[in-house]
Design an enzyme around this catalytic site. Structure first.
Site, PDB file in Angstrom:
ATOM      1  N   ARG A 215     -33.508  38.323  51.995  1.00  0.00           N
ATOM      2  CA  ARG A 215     -33.119  36.916  52.064  1.00  0.00           C
ATOM      3  C   ARG A 215     -34.104  36.136  52.926  1.00  0.00           C
ATOM      4  NH1 ARG A 215     -27.068  37.358  54.060  1.00  0.00           N
ATOM      5  NH2 ARG A 215     -27.194  35.064  54.117  1.00  0.00           N
ATOM      6  N   CYS A 296     -28.419  33.215  61.500  1.00  0.00           N
ATOM      7  CA  CYS A 296     -28.057  34.140  60.404  1.00  0.00           C
ATOM      8  C   CYS A 296     -27.718  33.297  59.185  1.00  0.00           C
ATOM      9  CB  CYS A 296     -26.895  35.042  60.826  1.00  0.00           C
ATOM     10  SG  CYS A 296     -25.386  34.156  61.260  1.00  0.00           S
TER      11      CYS A 296
END
Length: 339
Positions: A215, A296
């Site tokens: 990601r 995050c």
């Protein structure tokens, strides 16, 4: 600064940090350890601690935290819903740091006073509990800890659980505390910070991205539909599970194995951090010469990196509350899709 910088893989570093880890505050003093073991929690006198289940699952998960809490939990635990104890956000983001009044109101409902020792756990082991701990510490509630390994580790140690409806806590008094905004970063602050290359500008904070490497690189999709993957300029990849160990146990001889996570040793955490940032930046971090910001997907697992850094004695560490979801939802945000 409590940590000293030592050469790579020097055994005494692990012993030095471990000693601080075990003695950083007394369970019965004004400041409690960041992490307690099942035995430490079990040995606490009855009524001396408030236990909270702060379990949370990803938006695409079929698991329901509140339902699981009702079916099995630590004795006398209360459920802390991090999506409810939160501030509304202009982009509709969940579990943002609550207002001072919202936090105080939640504590009163949960039977927590400013003097309560709060121990927080989750059903993954260590996943969402550090975010809840960050919230308590951000409001100055130093008498707060997480249970290492959470509910699964409690069971693995043979400790009892309870089921069924929960007896409501006796309402407590909790005056609205003051939020420490110095450990929370906004979108505007992150954009400003991204304009400085940390290899050249000592004023730049080092941003550690707790999402998976795929990601971070932009090659794997985000779990939230329509959201671009990639990363902020100059941020570094440090997946949150690098600070965790995976463990298994069988609830009974015929049952399937249960997998759960625990916080890694201080020696392993600092070596993982060294691999992610390099010797020079590690030295700056532990000596307090460069601040760190953890991020995050939505501000949840950034708490794991925050916890690991705090266990090492790093003082200058903040958390980007919106994290990648808030950042990438804004069309003007610069996004990098390479190493």
């Amino acid at each position: 600064m409590l940590l000293r910088f030592l050469p790579k893989r020097t055994p005494s570093l692990g012993r030095f940090i471990s000693a601080r880890y075990m003695t950083s505050g007394s369970i019965f003093g004004d400041s409690c350890p960041l992490v307690v073991t099942p035995k430490q929690l079990y040995d606490l006198p009855s009524g001396s601690v408030t236990v909270l289940d702060a379990s949370w699952h990803m938006p695409n998960s079929p698991r329901k935290a509140k339902e699981e809490f009702l079916s099995k939990r630590l004795p006398n635990a209360q459920f802390l819903d991090l999506d409810e104890v939160a501030s509304p956000h202009e982009l509709g983001l969940k579990h943002m740091i609550p207002s001072e009044e919202t936090f105080a109101g939640a504590c009163e409902t949960l039977g927590i006073t400013p003097q309560s020792h709060v121990v927080i756990y989750d059903s993954h082991g260590v996943f969402s509990s550090p975010r809840a701990l960050f919230m308590f510490r951000a409001f100055g509630h130093e008498r707060s800890s997480i249970l290492n390994g959470g509910l699964p580790n409690w069971e693995a140690h043979g400790c009892q659980v309870e089921t069924g409806e929960v007896k409501p806590s006796k309402k407590a008094k909790y005056p609205a505390p003051r939020l420490d905004n110095s450990i929370i970063r906004s979108y505007e602050q992150m954009i400003s910070n991204a304009q400085h290359d940390p290899s050249e500008q000592s004023i730049a904070e080092l941003v550690l991205d707790a999402r998976s490497k795929g990601r971070y690189l932009g090659v794997d999709p985000e779990p939230r539909p329509g959201l671009s993957s990639g990363h902020m300029p100059h941020s570094l990849s440090l997946p949150f599970n690098a600070f965790l160990d995976t463990n298994t146990f069988k609830p009974s001889p015929d049952a399937a194995e249960v997998s759960y996570t625990t916080v890694r040793t201080s020696q392993e955490i600092i070596e993982t951090l060294r691999d992610a940032v390099g010797d020079e930046k590690l030295k700056e971090i532990v000596e307090g010469k460069r601040g760190v910001v953890t991020s995050c997907g939505s501000g949840m697992t950034a708490g794991v990196l925050w916890l690991g850094l705090k266990l090492l004695g790093v003082d200058k560490v903040a958390l980007y509350d919106e994290s990648w979801t808030g950042y990438a939802m804004r069309e003007s945000s610069p996004i990098v899709k390479s190493e």
